[in-house]
Design a protein around this motif. Structure first.
Motif, mmCIF file in Angstrom:
data_model
loop_
_atom_site.group_PDB
_atom_site.id
_atom_site.type_symbol
_atom_site.label_atom_id
_atom_site.label_comp_id
_atom_site.label_asym_id
_atom_site.label_seq_id
_atom_site.Cartn_x
_atom_site.Cartn_y
_atom_site.Cartn_z
ATOM 1 N N GLU A 66 0.831 -1.203 0.000
ATOM 2 C CA GLU A 66 0.000 0.000 0.000
ATOM 3 C C GLU A 66 0.865 1.251 0.000
ATOM 4 N N THR A 67 1.928 1.227 0.768
ATOM 5 C CA THR A 67 2.860 2.358 0.789
ATOM 6 C C THR A 67 3.473 2.557 -0.590
ATOM 7 N N ASN A 70 0.889 3.984 -3.105
ATOM 8 C CA ASN A 70 0.707 5.429 -2.890
ATOM 9 C C ASN A 70 1.906 6.215 -3.406
ATOM 10 N N ASN A 73 1.808 6.175 -7.315
ATOM 11 C CA ASN A 73 0.767 7.074 -7.829
ATOM 12 C C ASN A 73 1.169 8.537 -7.706
#
Length: 183
Positions: A66-67, A70, A73
């Motif tokens: 998830e890190t 992010n 992106n």
């Protein structure tokens, strides 16, 4: 009368040289911009492939991926307009790639995952495309820089505010540290 024709002919020759040189400089400048744009397209494709890789890793390492997702992106939105921008993006890509490889090493099942392997192949393919695009840019920048620096075209270039372009360089430490999953 003859002196007038000689002066007129000289003015016409100088004018034609000026126009010809200006057109050459514009063409070379546009080729440099196009080459940078091609690099940007390839870098964005690599970011997309890294995002797919991070999403595949998400099944194995939720928090870590998830890190990364992010981070990817946020960073893939950057525009590439100079050689310095390309070098900065390359450094960021290398960092993210290293983190993804660390996740792959920590989760052997992920490393063996078919989707992870295929996506890694596409990342390597985009890396090759970026390498080729960088070579095209540097070749184009060399041609522009020669024209800007060589006399008498340097006179026209300075009058029209054409400047030399920076070359793209590969950081030797970065090149050495670039992970390759399939060595």
């Amino acid at each position: 009368m003859i002196a007038g024709f000689i002066i007129l002919a000289l003015i016409i020759v100088v004018g034609m040289y000026f126009v010809s040189t200006q057109r050459s400089l514009v063409q070379l400048d546009e080729n440099c911009k196009n080459a940078l744009s091609q690099i940007e397209v390839q870098l964005n494709s690599r970011w997309d492939a890294l995002l797919a890789l991070a999403k595949t890793a998400a099944q194995y390492a939720k928090h870590e991926s998830e890190t990364l997702i992010n981070t990817i992106n946020a960073r893939r939105q950057a525009n590439v307009t100079t050689a310095q921008d390309v070098n900065q993006q390359q450094g960021e890509l290398t960092q993210v790639m290293g983190r993804l490889m660390a996740i792959g090493e920590a989760y052997p099942d992920l490393k063996a995952n078919d989707m992870f392997g295929k996506t890694m192949d596409s990342v390597n393919s985009y890396e090759e495309n970026v390498r080729l695009s960088r070579m095209v840019y540097n070749d184009t920048a060399t041609k522009l820089n020669r024209t800007v620096r060589m006399w008498p075209s340097s006179i026209v270039a300075s009058m029209l505010h054409f400047a030399e372009r920076d070359y793209l360089k590969v950081d030797k430490a970065e090149k050495k540290d670039m992970p390759n999953l399939f060595e």
